[in-house]
Each structure stands twice: as structure tokens, then as C-alpha cells.
Design an enzyme around this catalytic site. Structure first.
Site, PDB file in Angstrom:
ATOM      1  N   THR A 109      16.828 -40.866 -81.065  1.00  0.00           N
ATOM      2  CA  THR A 109      17.292 -41.081 -82.445  1.00  0.00           C
ATOM      3  C   THR A 109      16.944 -42.485 -82.951  1.00  0.00           C
ATOM      4  O   THR A 109      17.107 -42.783 -84.128  1.00  0.00           O
ATOM      5  CB  THR A 109      18.801 -40.803 -82.581  1.00  0.00           C
TER       6      THR A 109
ATOM      7  N   GLU B  92      25.034 -47.493 -79.312  1.00  0.00           N
ATOM      8  CA  GLU B  92      23.955 -48.360 -79.791  1.00  0.00           C
ATOM      9  C   GLU B  92      23.137 -48.912 -78.620  1.00  0.00           C
ATOM     10  O   GLU B  92      21.915 -49.024 -78.704  1.00  0.00           O
ATOM     11  CB  GLU B  92      24.512 -49.528 -80.625  1.00  0.00           C
TER      12      GLU B  92
ATOM     13  N   GLU C 247      14.979 -42.895 -91.848  1.00  0.00           N
ATOM     14  CA  GLU C 247      15.054 -41.430 -91.744  1.00  0.00           C
ATOM     15  C   GLU C 247      14.029 -40.678 -92.587  1.00  0.00           C
ATOM     16  O   GLU C 247      13.446 -39.682 -92.138  1.00  0.00           O
ATOM     17  CB  GLU C 247      16.482 -40.942 -92.077  1.00  0.00           C
TER      18      GLU C 247
HETATM   19  C1  DMJ Z   1      19.449 -45.801 -86.191  1.00  0.00           C
HETATM   20  O1  DMJ Z   1      20.046 -46.738 -85.392  1.00  0.00           O
HETATM   21  C2  DMJ Z   1      19.491 -44.451 -85.554  1.00  0.00           C
HETATM   22  O2  DMJ Z   1      18.529 -43.665 -86.154  1.00  0.00           O
HETATM   23  C3  DMJ Z   1      20.839 -43.791 -85.632  1.00  0.00           C
HETATM   24  O3  DMJ Z   1      20.834 -42.466 -85.153  1.00  0.00           O
HETATM   25  C4  DMJ Z   1      21.409 -43.800 -87.023  1.00  0.00           C
HETATM   26  N1  DMJ Z   1      20.842 -44.707 -87.899  1.00  0.00           N
HETATM   27  C5  DMJ Z   1      20.079 -45.843 -87.557  1.00  0.00           C
HETATM   28  C6  DMJ Z   1      19.025 -46.140 -88.591  1.00  0.00           C
HETATM   29  O4  DMJ Z   1      19.346 -45.792 -89.870  1.00  0.00           O
END
Ligand code: DMJ
Length: 498
Positions: free
Chosen positions: A472, A64, A385
């Protein structure tokens, strides 16, 4: 975001993590939106007041912290040119580096904010968490000339490459000490998702010069098509199911909203982030790329329907799709048509051969048709997403429907989640109107969801996908090639010195 929310309550507490996290995650969103007042105040706080170690005796999660804090700092530094943000990025990365000092090469899961020491997870580690660090650390190596960041995360990729997989798919738990898979459970939702995302994105970030990551991605997507793709009833939507006991066991029709990153990632990988706005553009793709783009577009429709078919117009956290009778037969027939189109060799025949495989939007007045929602799964955490995939697909294809779907979703967020005193809130249950609020806004709402909405509706080409790769957590990093002066200092997945 007000300034008070950015300030640490006390240097003794974990306040930077709880309150300051949103500032890191939202820095580049503020910059992109042109809100320089907020950006400058947040950046100043980060540069002058934030220190990572010396807080209470609590552990910060390495994954994170990497995707939200390090990713946020790197993107904000790139956009603004502020050297102070780069300095902080280096400080954060250096504090995370002890996590990689393991025999197995898998990083330990946390860093203690009091001691600065890496802490092992008491239980098995999540595959996605252990394997989603590469974009940030590689880009940091690129801008600092320091090979150690790159080498730490490429070591993880080498480990993953050497493990026995299930048709390219990986179980969602690993042993941190031995670096091997635990359990056989496979899913592209929680604990699995970004492993697949970063295979494709590493290939794109290094300007397609490192073939090993593409090889691993292709193996994985082939496994997805073979084992996880399914059609629903009554609308014949494409969705992704789970394999609780691996590829040789039974399946579950459960799909986390998290899986909705996949349409965007598949479309990016199929097009290499290049626009495909005309029939001629599509005709330049290989048959496999065209098939993957088609699947990505159909999966995005399935994700949109998770919103469209819910009473609040917002997707639940988890859906259980109703498998169409002959669902797998329909998938096999679709694959056979792709093969026929490939054999035909005439790019212009593609539409004729593959035409009619699309599912249709469901009528506006029908709710919860293609999936069921179990008790306690109906919450909505303002996740990004689906909007992310709509932005990517709109940028690539220019098709208006992605904006229309995105606008409906945005309006639903505005209707149910907007808080008059400022901000948006997560909801308890999107099936029961009016949904009750949770009084909680995750940092990814400003970092990702709102940013992707903004980019979806922006007419300016603010973050072109042929020049940037989003981490991500939606922090865009510029595509680069390995520096000539670093080639001999870096390890590579295929030992290819780019
Ligand atoms: C985000 O912190 C990132 O996209 C992670 O890869 C997974 N999900 C959360 C948001 O849904």
C-alpha cells in the site's frame, strides 16, 4: 534527497523516524530510477547506522512502520540483492512482533522506541491500520523460511473473516482488546481503505493459490457496488460515497482522495494483473470481471476529474460530490445492463450492450462542477492514489488517456508544488490561486507518487503487474507461491494447504 537528510541527528531523538523515514520509503524509487549513487548512500546508512530501538520515549506506529520501513526494505532488498537490507528488514519485523501478542489477535498500534514494548492505543483502533500488514510479513516469511511472521498476520485475517460484516463492508473502528467492530461507520477512505486493498493483493501475491482472500474481497466489492457507488451531476461521474451509520442508515457524498486507490485495486483483481489490451483479451474475462474493470475505469475518471475540475489542477483532500438526480437509478440501470451482457453470453456483444455508460470528460474551462469542497478540506498532501490507479490502468489496458491525465496532474504538481531549493511541497488550498505552500513533503511523495509517475511514463516494463504486487506504500514485492517446506508450518485462512 541529500545525505544530511539521511543521517540521524542524534540516537537519543526520534530523528530516524522524522528524517530517515524518507530514505526507507524512497530506496526502491532511487533504484528503479537508476540513481545508484543515492541508493547506495541511503542503503549504507540504513545498514550501518540505523537501529530501531534505543531512542527517546516515543511510540512508532506499527502500520506505518510496516508499510513504509519494512515494505521499503523488502522491495529494495529484492531489487538490489543487498543482504544488509534483508537483515534490517528482519530486525524491524522482529521489533514489531510484540504487537501481535494479544488475546484478540489484532495487533497493538505502536512500539515504544525506548523500551521496545508494544503499546495499546488509548482509543479504538483503525480497521485499515490493524489489517494492512499481511503482504510485508508474508513475503518476509517466504524469504526467511520463518513461519511466525506469516502466522501473526494470517491470524488477523482469520479474525476478520469470522466477524459479522455489513454486506462484506467493515466499520472503520475496532476494539483492540476484544477484536470486534465499534461503531457502524463505513468508508473506503481514511481508516477503511487498505483493508479492501490487501484482500485482493494477498490473493495476487500468493499467486492466486489462497482463495479465502478473494472470497472476502468479492463479498466486499459486492457491498461497494450495492451501497457505495453513485453518479454525480452534471457529468455523471462514478464516485464512492460513505455510510456514517452503516448500510441501514443514510449516506454522505463525501469522498476522500484516499479512495482513489480503488480503481487500481479493482482493475488488478478483475484482470489478475494480466494485460487486457485487445477486445479478445477482454472477452476472456468473466462478465463480473468485465463489469468490475468498467467500474474501475470510470472511477479513475472520477478521480482524475477531482484534479481537472479544481482551479490548481490538483485534487483537494476531501470532495463532496453532487449526487445526480436518479443517481442510484442510474447505477441500477448500469448493473442491469451488465447482467444483460452476462446473460447474452456473446462476448462480442458486450460493447454494444454496455456502450454509452461512460461519463464524459468535463470541459477544461469549468471548475468545481461535480463536487464541492468544504472549508479546511482543500489541501493537497501530494498523495499518490490517483496516479497509482492511472499507472495500473495504463499498464493493463495500454490506453493513452491515462498517460494524458497523468501528465496534466504531473504538470500541476510541478507548477504549484516544486520548491526551487529541491523537493515538492504540500499545499494549503487548491481552490485559491496561487495556492500557498505548507513546507512539508510526506515520505510517500518519493515512495509512491513520484514512483508511480515514473512508471506511468516509462516505456520499459520496469515492474510488470503479472509478476509483482505493490504494497500500500508502492513497494513492489514479487509474486510467490507458498514454499513446499513451509506448508505444514503456516496457518491459512481457509485451512487450504496450497
Ligand atoms: C500512504 O501512506 C499509503 O498509501 C496508505 O495506505 C494510505 N495513504 C498514504 C498516502 O496517501
Amino acid at each position: 534527497m541529500g545525505y544530511d537528510e539521511l543521517k540521524p541527528v542524534s540516537k537519543e531523538g526520534i530523528s530516524w523516524l522524522h528524517l530517515g523515514l524518507t530514505a526507507f520509503d524512497a530506496l526502491d524509487t532511487a533504484y528503479l530510477m537508476g540513481n545508484r549513487t543515492i541508493f547506495d548512500r541511503a542503503a549504507k546508512w540504513v545498514e550501518e547506522e540505523f537501529v530501531m530501538i534505543g531512542h527517546a520515549d516515543v511510540d512508532a506506529n506499527v502500520f506505518e512502520t510496516t508499510i513504509r520501513v519494512l515494505g521499503g526494505l523488502l522491495a529494495a532488498h529484492h531489487m538490489s540483492g543487498r543482504e544488509g537490507l534483508k537483515k534490517k528488514a528482519i530486525e524491524v519485523a522482529d521489533r514489531l512482533m510484540p504487537a501481535f501478542e494479544t488475546g484478540s489477535k489484532l495487533p497493538l498500534s505502536s512500539i515504544n522506541l525506548k523500551t521496545g514494548k508494544a503499546v495499546a492505543s488509548a482509543s479504538d483502533v483503525s480497521t485499515a491500520e490493524a489489517t494492512t500488514l499481511q503482504l510485508e510479513f508474508k513475503y518476509l516469511s517466504h524469504i526467511t523460511g520463518e513461519p511466525r511472521y506469516w502466522n501473526a498476520v494470517e491470524g488477523v485475517m482469520k479474525l476478520m473473516d469470522g466477524l459479522q460484516k455489513q454486506d462484506g463492508l467493515v466499520p472503520i473502528y475496532m476494539s483492540g482488546s476484544t477484536g470486534t467492530f465499534r461503531s457502524r461507520e463505513i468508508r473506503l477512505g481514511s481508516r477503511g481503505d487498505s483493508y479492501y486493498e490487501y484482500l485482493a493483493k494477498q490473493y495476487l501475491l500468493t499467486n492466486r493459490t489462497q482463495p479465502g482472500h478473494l472470497r472476502m474481497y468479492r463479498e466486499a466489492i459486492s457491498g461497494v457496488k450495492q451501497h457505495l457507488l453513485m453518479r454525480s451531476r452534471p457529468s455523471h461521474l462514478l464516485y464512492i460515497r460513505e455510510l456514517p451509520a452503516g448500510v441501514t442508515g443514510g449516506h454522505s457524498d463525501k469522498m476522500d482522495h484516499l479512495v482513489c486507490f480503488l480503481p487500481g485495486t479493482m482493475a488488478l483483481a478483475a484482470t489478475s494483473g494480466r494485460r487486457v489490451r485487445t477486445r479478445e483479451d477482454r472477452a476472456k474475462l468473466t462478465s463480473e470481471q468485465r463489469a468490475d474493470l468498467f467500474i474501475a475505469e470510470e472511477l479513475a475518471r472520477g478521480c482524475y476529474e477531482m484534479y481537472h475540475q479544481s482551479p490548481a489542477g490538483l485534487a483537494p483532500e476531501i470532495s463532496f460530490f453532487k449526487e445526480a438526480a436518479e443517481g442510484r437509478g442510474m447505477i441500477e440501470a448500469m448493473m442491469a445492463r451488465f447482467e444483460e451482457a452476462a446473460r447474452n453470453g456473446d462476448a462480442s456483444a458486450w460493447d454494444t450492450i454496455v456502450g454509452g455508460l461512460e461519463s464524459k470528460d468535463s470541459p477544461d474551462d469549468k471548475y468545481t462542477n461535480d463536487f464541492e469542497v468544504h472549508q479546511l478540506d482543500g489541501h493537497n498532501l501530494l498523495r499518490p492514489e490517483t496516479v497509482e490507479s492511472l499507472f495500473v490502468l495504463h499498464w493493463l489496458t495500454g490506453e493513452r488517456k491515462y498517460r494524458e491525465w497523468g501528465w496534466r496532474i504531473y504538470r500541476a504538481f510541478e507548477r504549484w508544488c516544486w520548491v526551487n531549493s529541491g523537493g515538492f511541497t504540500s499545499l494549503n488550498d487548491v481552490l485559491h490561486l496561487p495556492p500557498t505552500a505548507r513546507d512539508r513533503m510526506e515520505s510517500f511523495f518519493l515512495g509512491e507518487t513520484l514512483k508511480y509517475f515514473y512508471l506511468l511514463f516509462s516505456d520499459e516494463d520496469l515492474v510488470p503487474l503479472d509478476k509483482y504486487v505493490f504494497n500500500t506504500e508502492a513497494h513492489p514485492l514479487p509474486i510467490f507461491e507458498v514454499r513446499a517446506d513451509m506448508k505444514d508450518k503456516l496457518i491459512f485462512l481457509d485451512d487450504v494447504k496450497a
